[in-house]
Design a protein around this motif. Structure first.
Motif, PDB file in Angstrom:
ATOM      1  N   LYS A  96       7.978   0.799   2.522  1.00 33.52           N
ATOM      2  CA  LYS A  96       6.558   1.141   2.587  1.00 33.52           C
ATOM      3  C   LYS A  96       6.325   2.400   1.798  1.00 33.52           C
ATOM      4  O   LYS A  96       6.903   3.447   2.091  1.00 33.52           O
ATOM      5  N   ILE A  97       5.514   2.319   0.751  1.00 28.43           N
ATOM      6  CA  ILE A  97       5.164   3.548   0.048  1.00 28.43           C
ATOM      7  C   ILE A  97       3.655   3.649  -0.036  1.00 28.43           C
ATOM      8  O   ILE A  97       2.925   2.788   0.459  1.00 28.43           O
ATOM      9  N   GLN A  98       3.185   4.673  -0.685  1.00 28.03           N
ATOM     10  CA  GLN A  98       1.780   5.025  -0.684  1.00 28.03           C
ATOM     11  C   GLN A  98       0.893   3.877  -1.143  1.00 28.03           C
ATOM     12  O   GLN A  98      -0.179   3.632  -0.604  1.00 28.03           O
ATOM     13  N   THR A  99       1.372   3.160  -2.163  1.00 25.69           N
ATOM     14  CA  THR A  99       0.505   2.148  -2.750  1.00 25.69           C
ATOM     15  C   THR A  99       0.626   0.790  -2.075  1.00 25.69           C
ATOM     16  O   THR A  99      -0.145  -0.105  -2.394  1.00 25.69           O
ATOM     17  N   GLY A 100       1.623   0.614  -1.241  1.00 25.00           N
ATOM     18  CA  GLY A 100       1.696  -0.695  -0.596  1.00 25.00           C
ATOM     19  C   GLY A 100       3.065  -0.973  -0.047  1.00 25.00           C
ATOM     20  O   GLY A 100       3.926  -0.093   0.012  1.00 25.00           O
ATOM     21  N   ASN A 101       3.287  -2.214   0.347  1.00 22.84           N
ATOM     22  CA  ASN A 101       4.576  -2.621   0.894  1.00 22.84           C
ATOM     23  C   ASN A 101       5.360  -3.369  -0.152  1.00 22.84           C
ATOM     24  O   ASN A 101       4.852  -4.294  -0.776  1.00 22.84           O
ATOM     25  N   PHE A 102       6.564  -2.964  -0.344  1.00 24.29           N
ATOM     26  CA  PHE A 102       7.410  -3.622  -1.324  1.00 24.29           C
ATOM     27  C   PHE A 102       8.645  -4.179  -0.655  1.00 24.29           C
ATOM     28  O   PHE A 102       9.069  -3.723   0.395  1.00 24.29           O
TER      29      PHE A 102
END
Lengths: 297, 352
Positions: free
Chosen positions: A21-27
């Protein structure tokens, strides 16, 4: 039994170790994921019929999994080698994934495109010459700077240069340096004249002057100091000889005098010992300087 | 136990031993405690001070004796005793079998056949191309400007993104005789790459201690006369080769009227670069100042010629990192000499 929805539920709402989970979304970190995003349609665990393209050593492989093999994790993924040609690879994908959902096939083709592009770029870069950055351990850097300082102190550069220049002056390398003191020069001239007259009265001893090589000119500007050997043995540099052959036509052949302080080449100021009383010394004239005095026995 | 100790102490005190020894229970000949091993700071510093004092006194005695002996000898007219030569690193340098000897035929033959002979024999005039690494910043351009003024017949070209091998080709087409690449690291010129052309060796130097002309006090301004070269201490074969390479950058016929001298002085493998303008002067020196007693010799003035230097131009040090045969080719080229870490292990071993 394999139920994709249940799996997705569990994964999404509780814990999936591949999710980042990072700032721009879930990867999704799963290596078999096509898009790389954590999605219901992109999750390789939650879709029993799935395909990807993975790259191994520059060769692309199409990986497929079907529900028939879901109970054999060992043989789950089937892989097909894709040719390096982009169009052919596309055709092969179409052939194998003919009856698969269009969305998935589209994503796979997009992935293939991107991977070919970056493969081309990698090849280009590796052909290019890049500068390699090398690090030097700090200990070495400090050691070098310390040694350099000490070497600088040991070198005594200014003294050495001055000595070298004076030696060259004494050897007569400089024919026309004109920044000496006029008065002193004249005084020395007179003094030498007196000395000469004295000498003429008494029986002068035969003075052996240093050999003819002194009459040669040293045109070089750069006498490499090969220790003291060269000077001790009075060996001219080989380059000196060659230079003589190619001396400029404008330079006059001046007679070298081994005097320490008449700074300009001149006849009258030479020290006595240059003139051998018992031998006729033939001297070539300098056009500028006036009549020479010959001492002929 | 205590009585024994006291007795021993009394004995040793009677013997007049050093203060240190009292603490030592063993016989004095075997073990001598260093001042640095005493744990008590006061005592330790006291002992050390005493030691130093003793040493100093001894040294002064020796010096006095030496001076007296030499003075005596002079008065008697004998030869003074030989002056002692201090031991230096240069004196105790490890014996190097590649040192050039003056009678070495092979050396001269090699010189004739090497890559610089064309320039050094004045068959071609040197023409130098100066360029930089890809990212040039801060002191780099200033340094290059000064280099251009030092080396006659030098031209500066911007680097662009050309590969070095392409630059070498380009320079060969334009008939340059050497290329200098100034490499910058962390906004400071860091390394110098000297490439001889057409197929000359490539020397990689590390640059340090750069002082630009404007930072030198009382600097002079160089003229455009061809400078004289002074190359000092290039003794070994490798040094000789490097020296010739440096020599091939400069024109072989200096203009003495310009009174400009460029020096590359090698000391302990560091090559110091200096650029001066010089002047010869006649200086009066009074003789006999040393010997105050003999008044007869006073008043006699001896004239000596001296040279005075005014520094102009940049000042930097070079250290050879590698010498590669052929033009620049790190992967495929043959390296004649590469600096390796284990060459630094001995303080008395130098290669240039």
């Amino acid at each position: 039994m394999q139920n994709d929805d249940v799996i997705w539920d569990v994964i999404r709402h509780h814990h999936c170790s591949y999710m980042a989970k990072i700032q721009t979304g879930n990867f999704c970190r799963n290596p078999y994921n096509v898009t790389g995003i954590c999605n219901r349609s992109s999750c390789p665990l939650a879709n029993s019929r799935y395909a990807t393209i993975r790259d191994h050593d520059g060769i692309f492989y199409l990986y497929m999994k079907t529900i028939e093999r879901a109970h054999m994790p060992n043989k789950l993924w089937e892989r097909i080698k894709l040719p390096k040609n982009y169009m052919k690879a596309l055709e092969i994908i179409d052939k194998h994934l003919e009856y698969w959902p269009k969305l998935l096939v589209h994503k796979i083709k997009q992935r293939l495109t991107k991977m070919t592009q970056y493969r081309i770029r990698m090849v280009k870069l590796s052909k290019k010459v890049r500068e390699k950055i090398m690090t030097v351990p700090r200990k070495e850097v400090k050691r070098e700077s310390r040694r350099e300082e000490k070497a600088l102190r040991a070198a005594q550069i200014e003294n050495v240069i001055e000595k070298e220049l004076l030696e060259r002056l004494n050897k007569g390398v400089y024919p026309d340096i004109c920044n000496y003191d006029e008065e002193i020069f004249n005084k020395l001239l007179d003094k030498n004249k007196e000395e000469e007259q004295e000498e003429e009265e008494e029986e002068a001893e035969v003075e052996y002057v240093e050999g003819d090589y002194e009459l040669e000119e040293e045109l070089e500007d750069d006498i490499e100091d090969m220790g003291d050997f060269l000077k001790a043995n009075n060996i001219d540099d080989i380059e000196g000889d060659e230079d003589d052959l190619e001396e400029q036509p404008t330079r006059k052949k001046v007679k070298k005098a081994s005097v320490s302080y008449p700074l300009k080449q001149d006849d009258g100021t030479e020290k006595v010992r240059r003139k051998d009383k018992k031998v006729i010394v033939e001297v070539e004239r300098d056009e500028d300087i006036g009549n020479r005095q010959h001492n002929v026995m | 136990m205590a009585k024994e100790k006291k007795r021993k102490a009394a004995e040793e005190a009677v013997d007049g031993d050093d203060y240190i020894e009292r603490e030592d229970k063993k016989p004095k000949k075997q073990k001598l405690i260093l001042a640095s091993q005493i744990k008590n700071k006061e005592k330790r510093s006291a002992v050390y001070a005493k030691l130093k004092h003793e040493k100093r006194v001894e040294k002064r005695k020796k010096i006095k004796a030496r001076d007296a002996a030499s003075k005596q000898a002079l008065e008697l007219g004998e030869e003074p005793p030989e002056k002692m030569v201090p031991r230096t690193i240069e004196n105790t340098r490890e014996l190097d079998e590649t040192v050039c000897r003056p009678d070495d035929e092979e050396l001269f033959a090699g010189n004739d056949a090497d890559e610089f002979s064309a320039v050094l024999k004045q068959q071609t005039a040197p023409k130098v191309l100066i360029t930089t690494c890809r990212f040039n910043s801060s002191r780099g351009p200033a340094f290059i400007k000064e280099l251009l003024s030092v080396i006659p017949n030098a031209q500066y070209y911007k680097r662009g993104t050309y590969e070095l091998k392409k630059i070498v080709e380009y320079a060969k087409n334009k008939e340059f005789t050497s290329i200098i690449v100034v490499h910058t690291n962390r906004r400071e010129p860091d390394a110098l790459l000297l490439i001889g052309l057409p197929d000359g060796p490539t020397a990689h130097f590390r640059l340090s201690n750069l002082v630009l002309r404007k930072d030198i006090k009382n600097h002079g301004n160089p003229t455009s006369h061809e400078p004289e070269l002074v190359l000092n201490n290039f003794t070994t074969r490798l040094g000789h080769r490097v020296g010739r390479m440096i020599q091939s950058l400069f024109p072989q016929v200096p203009n003495f009227r310009g009174r400009r001298v460029v020096t590359f002085h090698n000391q302990r493998d560091f090559i110091f670069f200096r650029h001066h303008r010089y002047v010869f002067e006649v200086k009066e020196k009074k003789e006999g100042l040393k010997d105050k007693k003999s008044k007869a010799s006073q008043g006699k003035t001896e004239k000596k010629a001296i040279a005075r230097l005014q520094e102009c131009g940049p000042r930097f040090t070079l250290k050879l990192v590698s010498l590669q045969h052929g033009t620049f080719d790190t992967k495929g080229g043959e390296f004649e000499w590469v600096h390796k870490a284990d060459m630094d292990t001995s303080r008395r071993r130098f290669f240039i």
